[in-house]
Design a protein around this motif. Structure first.
Motif, PDB file in Angstrom:
ATOM      1  N   PHE A 125       1.256   4.194   1.145  1.00 20.67           N
ATOM      2  CA  PHE A 125      -0.153   4.211   0.761  1.00 20.67           C
ATOM      3  C   PHE A 125      -0.455   5.412  -0.139  1.00 20.67           C
ATOM      4  N   SER A 128       1.408   4.988  -3.693  1.00 24.48           N
ATOM      5  CA  SER A 128       1.246   3.739  -4.431  1.00 24.48           C
ATOM      6  C   SER A 128       0.799   3.890  -5.892  1.00 24.48           C
ATOM      7  N   PRO A 129      -0.224   4.700  -6.205  1.00 24.02           N
ATOM      8  CA  PRO A 129      -0.645   4.813  -7.618  1.00 24.02           C
ATOM      9  C   PRO A 129       0.480   5.307  -8.534  1.00 24.02           C
ATOM     10  N   TRP A 173      -4.820   1.411  -6.512  1.00 24.59           N
ATOM     11  CA  TRP A 173      -4.063   0.966  -5.332  1.00 24.59           C
ATOM     12  C   TRP A 173      -3.775  -0.535  -5.380  1.00 24.59           C
ATOM     13  N   ARG A 174      -3.868  -1.126  -6.588  1.00 28.88           N
ATOM     14  CA  ARG A 174      -3.487  -2.528  -6.711  1.00 28.88           C
ATOM     15  C   ARG A 174      -2.003  -2.675  -6.379  1.00 28.88           C
ATOM     16  N   VAL A 176      -0.781  -2.328  -3.357  1.00 24.27           N
ATOM     17  CA  VAL A 176      -0.398  -1.454  -2.242  1.00 24.27           C
ATOM     18  C   VAL A 176       0.132  -2.244  -1.045  1.00 24.27           C
ATOM     19  N   TYR A 241       3.300  -5.115  -8.954  1.00 23.21           N
ATOM     20  CA  TYR A 241       2.819  -3.928  -9.665  1.00 23.21           C
ATOM     21  C   TYR A 241       2.795  -4.138 -11.171  1.00 23.21           C
TER      22      TYR A 241
END
Length: 313
Positions: A125, A128-129, A173-174, A176, A241
């Protein structure tokens, strides 16, 4: 005092992972390209730019230049520090609290699996970015060898600005959910295998208790297990992603983790989940060995330093 110890555990894990990431990033680039090659197409119905790991390294270096093998290094190192810092640090804290041991204070494999999975969720989490931007940069190539969706940004800063300005803070956070499942499975397999194997190797007393060879052998075993378990989730994570999205943030190819699994299986078959398995193994195994051995040594050095300071005081 305990808060300082927790922060140090996070930092030691992050530093160890960054050391490993510097060495293995070219294989991460290769793995990403091979996982995107032939996306949602049956075998034989797409151009093969990358035949295997060595051919991919040669092709990327020849077409995009040698430095292209280190694409995405900056977000990759940020990802390693924050994700693995939280993951390894959290696992060690749970271990220090005795939550990975049974009532006889011996290593419990089920508890180690659970602790590894939990720490993996936390790390995924947080990181993630950085993983998303890293994937965008590593897939970006000259048109003749390009695979997957090609994003326009060419640096971590531009990537973050572009995503934030278009999709807002939550857009970072797409994907994630895919990252959490990927790292949860990988972390559970890696850390439980490493801890259990290291305890067993130490119990044989073949090497001295603090010998780096104990961690080396345990991490090799761990690297093999984690590659086998994590690769399907890694492929799904890369696809989610990297896919292009519309103005509302809806993916062009996949609606989510389950949809991605279904479409890959339907279009590419079971082995579609193991695309890029070769470079994945060549990256994951050395990365696991380097990061876990470095982590183990850094913790031993830190413990010795603490004992020495205590004696001096």
């Amino acid at each position: 005092m305990s808060n300082n110890r927790n922060i140090i555990e996070f930092c030691l894990g992050g530093i160890a992972a960054c050391g490993a990431g510097m060495v293995t990033n070219p294989l991460e680039v290769v793995k990403t390209r091979m996982q995107l090659q032939g996306e949602l197409k049956a075998k034989g119905h797409y151009a093969i730019h990358y035949s295997n790991s060595l051919h991919a390294i040669y092709t990327i270096a020849k077409t995009d230049g040698l430095l292209a093998l280190q694409k995405g290094l900056v977000p990759a190192l940020h990802y390693q520090f924050f994700m693995n810092g939280v993951r390894l640090g959290s696992y060690q804290i749970l271990n220090n609290l005795g939550l990975t041991k049974d009532k006889n204070q011996k290593r419990s494999y089920p508890k180690s699996v659970a602790a590894g999975a939990f720490s993996g969720c936390c790390g995924a989490f947080v990181g993630s970015p950085f993983y998303m931007v890293k994937t965008h940069l590593q897939s970006r190539a000259t048109q003749t060898i390009a695979v997957g969706h090609q994003h326009s940004h060419d640096s971590m800063g531009k990537g973050f600005r572009s995503i934030y300005s278009t999709f807002g803070f939550l857009g970072l956070w797409r994907g994630v959910n895919a990252a959490i499942s990927r790292v949860m499975v990988g972390s559970a397999a890696q850390l439980s295998t490493f801890s259990t194997a290291k305890d067993y190797i130490c119990s044989t007393q073949v090497f001295e208790e603090e010998s780096w060879l104990n961690a080396l052998l345990a991490s090799v075993m761990s690297g093999c297990v984690v590659t086998l378990c994590m690769t399907p989730f890694d492929v799904v994570s890369t696809r989610l992603y990297n896919q292009g999205v519309d103005a509302k943030g809806k993916g062009f190819y996949y609606a989510g983790v389950f949809d991605c699994f279904c479409k890959i299986f339907r279009k590419e078959g079971f082995w579609g989940f193991y695309k890029g398995w070769g470079p994945s193994f060549l990256r994951l195994c050395p990365h696991t060995v380097l990061s876990l051995v470095l982590w183990d040594r850094l913790r031993i050095i830190y413990q010795r330093f603490k004992v020495k300071r205590k004696q001096e005081l």
